[in-house]
Design a protein around this motif. Sequence first.
Motif, mmCIF file in Angstrom:
data_model
loop_
_atom_site.group_PDB
_atom_site.id
_atom_site.type_symbol
_atom_site.label_atom_id
_atom_site.label_comp_id
_atom_site.label_asym_id
_atom_site.label_seq_id
_atom_site.Cartn_x
_atom_site.Cartn_y
_atom_site.Cartn_z
ATOM 1 N N GLN A 96 0.830 -1.202 0.000
ATOM 2 C CA GLN A 96 0.000 0.000 0.000
ATOM 3 C C GLN A 96 0.867 1.257 0.000
ATOM 4 O O GLN A 96 0.605 2.211 -0.746
ATOM 5 N N ILE A 97 1.911 1.267 0.799
ATOM 6 C CA ILE A 97 2.724 2.469 0.979
ATOM 7 C C ILE A 97 3.609 2.758 -0.230
ATOM 8 O O ILE A 97 3.807 3.915 -0.603
ATOM 9 N N THR A 98 4.150 1.717 -0.871
ATOM 10 C CA THR A 98 5.136 1.931 -1.942
ATOM 11 C C THR A 98 4.602 1.662 -3.340
ATOM 12 O O THR A 98 5.349 1.783 -4.320
ATOM 13 N N ASN A 99 3.338 1.314 -3.468
ATOM 14 C CA ASN A 99 2.774 0.987 -4.781
ATOM 15 C C ASN A 99 2.929 2.149 -5.767
ATOM 16 O O ASN A 99 2.541 3.274 -5.476
ATOM 17 N N GLY A 100 3.499 1.853 -6.920
ATOM 18 C CA GLY A 100 3.629 2.847 -7.975
ATOM 19 C C GLY A 100 4.770 3.815 -7.825
ATOM 20 O O GLY A 100 4.979 4.674 -8.692
ATOM 21 N N LEU A 101 5.535 3.716 -6.742
ATOM 22 C CA LEU A 101 6.614 4.675 -6.493
ATOM 23 C C LEU A 101 7.925 4.200 -7.117
ATOM 24 O O LEU A 101 8.260 3.010 -7.041
ATOM 25 N N PRO A 102 8.691 5.116 -7.705
ATOM 26 C CA PRO A 102 9.920 4.743 -8.433
ATOM 27 C C PRO A 102 11.136 4.575 -7.536
ATOM 28 O O PRO A 102 12.175 5.211 -7.745
ATOM 29 N N TYR A 103 11.032 3.721 -6.507
ATOM 30 C CA TYR A 103 12.176 3.458 -5.645
ATOM 31 C C TYR A 103 13.077 2.415 -6.311
ATOM 32 O O TYR A 103 12.606 1.355 -6.723
ATOM 33 N N GLU A 104 14.359 2.689 -6.336
ATOM 34 C CA GLU A 104 15.305 1.766 -6.955
ATOM 35 C C GLU A 104 15.318 0.429 -6.207
ATOM 36 O O GLU A 104 15.396 0.398 -4.975
ATOM 37 N N ASP A 105 15.233 -0.663 -6.946
ATOM 38 C CA ASP A 105 15.288 -2.041 -6.434
ATOM 39 C C ASP A 105 14.022 -2.464 -5.682
ATOM 40 O O ASP A 105 13.762 -3.649 -5.522
ATOM 41 N N ASN A 106 13.242 -1.506 -5.181
ATOM 42 C CA ASN A 106 12.095 -1.865 -4.347
ATOM 43 C C ASN A 106 10.978 -2.519 -5.151
ATOM 44 O O ASN A 106 10.587 -2.028 -6.209
ATOM 45 N N ILE A 107 10.462 -3.633 -4.638
ATOM 46 C CA ILE A 107 9.263 -4.275 -5.186
ATOM 47 C C ILE A 107 8.237 -4.315 -4.056
ATOM 48 O O ILE A 107 8.496 -4.919 -3.007
ATOM 49 N N PRO A 108 7.087 -3.648 -4.220
ATOM 50 C CA PRO A 108 6.098 -3.593 -3.135
ATOM 51 C C PRO A 108 5.759 -4.965 -2.574
ATOM 52 O O PRO A 108 5.417 -5.885 -3.318
ATOM 53 N N GLY A 109 5.874 -5.093 -1.259
ATOM 54 C CA GLY A 109 5.531 -6.338 -0.581
ATOM 55 C C GLY A 109 6.602 -7.401 -0.631
ATOM 56 O O GLY A 109 6.395 -8.514 -0.127
ATOM 57 N N THR A 110 7.774 -7.099 -1.201
ATOM 58 C CA THR A 110 8.835 -8.097 -1.372
ATOM 59 C C THR A 110 10.052 -7.727 -0.535
ATOM 60 O O THR A 110 10.495 -6.567 -0.542
ATOM 61 N N TYR A 111 10.598 -8.709 0.175
ATOM 62 C CA TYR A 111 11.734 -8.446 1.044
ATOM 63 C C TYR A 111 13.003 -8.139 0.257
ATOM 64 O O TYR A 111 13.168 -8.547 -0.901
ATOM 65 N N ARG A 112 13.893 -7.440 0.926
ATOM 66 C CA ARG A 112 15.163 -7.008 0.364
ATOM 67 C C ARG A 112 16.181 -8.146 0.321
ATOM 68 O O ARG A 112 16.235 -8.966 1.218
ATOM 69 N N ASN A 113 17.025 -8.139 -0.701
ATOM 70 C CA ASN A 113 18.170 -9.060 -0.777
ATOM 71 C C ASN A 113 19.394 -8.240 -1.159
ATOM 72 O O ASN A 113 19.702 -8.050 -2.336
ATOM 73 N N GLY A 114 20.074 -7.705 -0.170
ATOM 74 C CA GLY A 114 21.228 -6.845 -0.408
ATOM 75 C C GLY A 114 21.462 -5.925 0.769
ATOM 76 O O GLY A 114 20.671 -5.868 1.712
ATOM 77 N N MET A 115 22.546 -5.176 0.713
ATOM 78 C CA MET A 115 22.974 -4.355 1.846
ATOM 79 C C MET A 115 22.360 -2.962 1.793
ATOM 80 O O MET A 115 22.286 -2.336 0.733
ATOM 81 N N VAL A 116 21.921 -2.494 2.962
ATOM 82 C CA VAL A 116 21.532 -1.096 3.131
ATOM 83 C C VAL A 116 22.202 -0.574 4.393
ATOM 84 O O VAL A 116 22.595 -1.345 5.270
ATOM 85 N N LYS A 117 22.352 0.728 4.471
ATOM 86 C CA LYS A 117 22.891 1.357 5.678
ATOM 87 C C LYS A 117 21.856 2.338 6.207
ATOM 88 O O LYS A 117 21.221 3.062 5.426
ATOM 89 N N VAL A 118 21.702 2.361 7.514
ATOM 90 C CA VAL A 118 20.673 3.180 8.158
ATOM 91 C C VAL A 118 21.338 4.127 9.143
ATOM 92 O O VAL A 118 22.240 3.730 9.888
ATOM 93 N N GLY A 119 20.862 5.385 9.181
ATOM 94 C CA GLY A 119 21.381 6.350 10.136
ATOM 95 C C GLY A 119 22.556 7.140 9.598
ATOM 96 O O GLY A 119 22.946 7.024 8.436
ATOM 97 N N ASP A 120 23.147 7.968 10.466
ATOM 98 C CA ASP A 120 24.326 8.756 10.099
ATOM 99 C C ASP A 120 25.115 9.088 11.358
ATOM 100 O O ASP A 120 24.661 8.857 12.483
ATOM 101 N N LYS A 121 26.304 9.636 11.170
ATOM 102 C CA LYS A 121 27.187 9.923 12.306
ATOM 103 C C LYS A 121 26.607 10.984 13.229
ATOM 104 O O LYS A 121 26.841 10.959 14.437
ATOM 105 N N ALA A 122 25.843 11.923 12.651
ATOM 106 C CA ALA A 122 25.270 13.001 13.460
ATOM 107 C C ALA A 122 24.241 12.498 14.456
ATOM 108 O O ALA A 122 23.952 13.168 15.446
ATOM 109 N N HIS A 123 23.658 11.318 14.208
ATOM 110 C CA HIS A 123 22.610 10.781 15.083
ATOM 111 C C HIS A 123 23.030 9.460 15.719
ATOM 112 O O HIS A 123 22.226 8.562 15.899
#
Length: 389
Positions: A141-168
């Motif tokens: 529902q949230i990501t349907n139709g949105l042009p996010y790279e690699d993202n498939i609505p309702g499908t889990y990720r297979n690959g590395m992501v990084k979350v956050g930053d040094k300031a936080h």
Amino acid sequence: MKEVMTFKAGKFVFCDQYDRPRIEKLLVEASTLNAAISDLPILPKWSSQIDPELLYSSVAGTAAIEGNSLDANEVRELDEGKIPDAGHTAKDRLEITNLIGAYRQLDLQAAEPSGTYDFPLRLNLIKSVLAESHIRALHRQITNGLPYEDNIPGTYRNGMVKVGDKAHGGIYTPPKIIEDVEMLMREFIDWINSDDLIKENVFIRAALAHYHFSLIHPFWDGNGRVARLLEASLLQSAGIRYVPKMLSNYYYRHVDDYYLAFSDTIKAKKDVTPFLEFNLRGVIESLQTMKTRIAILIRMLVMREHVHSLSSNKAISKRQHDLLTLLLDDSSGKPFTLHELQQAMPYTMLYRKVSEMTARRDLKNLLERKLLTVDADNRYTLNLRGFDS
């Protein structure tokens, strides 16, 4: 507490350990406020005013955390079929449209406590039991139709992501391979639906779901919005009013502390006190805000009856009655001056044909009856607290 050994990411900990005295104090305050609000009467016309406001501020808040540029007023415009023309992208507008649909399902969830729903976003929440299909449906529902790279609505990720930053507080790397993501999501569902967690205070359980889902970070995009909606779903299914929508706006207004609460809790490893404390302060602030707002609405209702009674008994004139009615109908509560009474709308409908002395006499009478107050700058406002004393 539950420890799970992943294939590639090492040990993952589902933790419900926290500083009991510190958190229990906040829980008592939250629970007391929630009980007080539950006992306050709400007229349908009040709900019709409050509910859309909470929806639009919640959607704007949760989207803004992820960089969306629409504010609450523009969210309302978009929902009403208008296209805000302040330079927003089609992507920003579609993110908002998707979120409005997702949050509206929360209201349907509250209206259908059986947990059976017949629409595309199927909320499999029966007695607050969270299902993996619910999470996937929220993400679709949230990501349907949105042009996010690699993202498939309702499908889990297979690959590395990084979350956050040094300031936080630093950068966090969630589990990378899909085998770990899938396993941890199964373990997450088993854990959050376990007897111990079901018996836990709903504010704690919803916050734990928010935090641990965010740690797994199972999708390429939309994880923060899904996490906040999962929390809202659990609160809503437990009958908590207002807070499910208000928390997202609290997170946005305190976004730096929000990120730091995650980082501090990750560093604490087997202690979720930092995130729970931040979360519960948001719950308490939200409940206090609503308690004050509802109390004001109730006092305004009582004041209307009081004004009607005074008018019927000739204690105030029809013009004075109509002035007070105008003020009670104006939800902004903006102060006014004697000059504005005779020169500005809507007051001029009542005072343009009378003398300044008459206007002063009206104000004097309403002040003496404690229906108005006046400040040092001679600005008048309704006296919602003193009129019945």
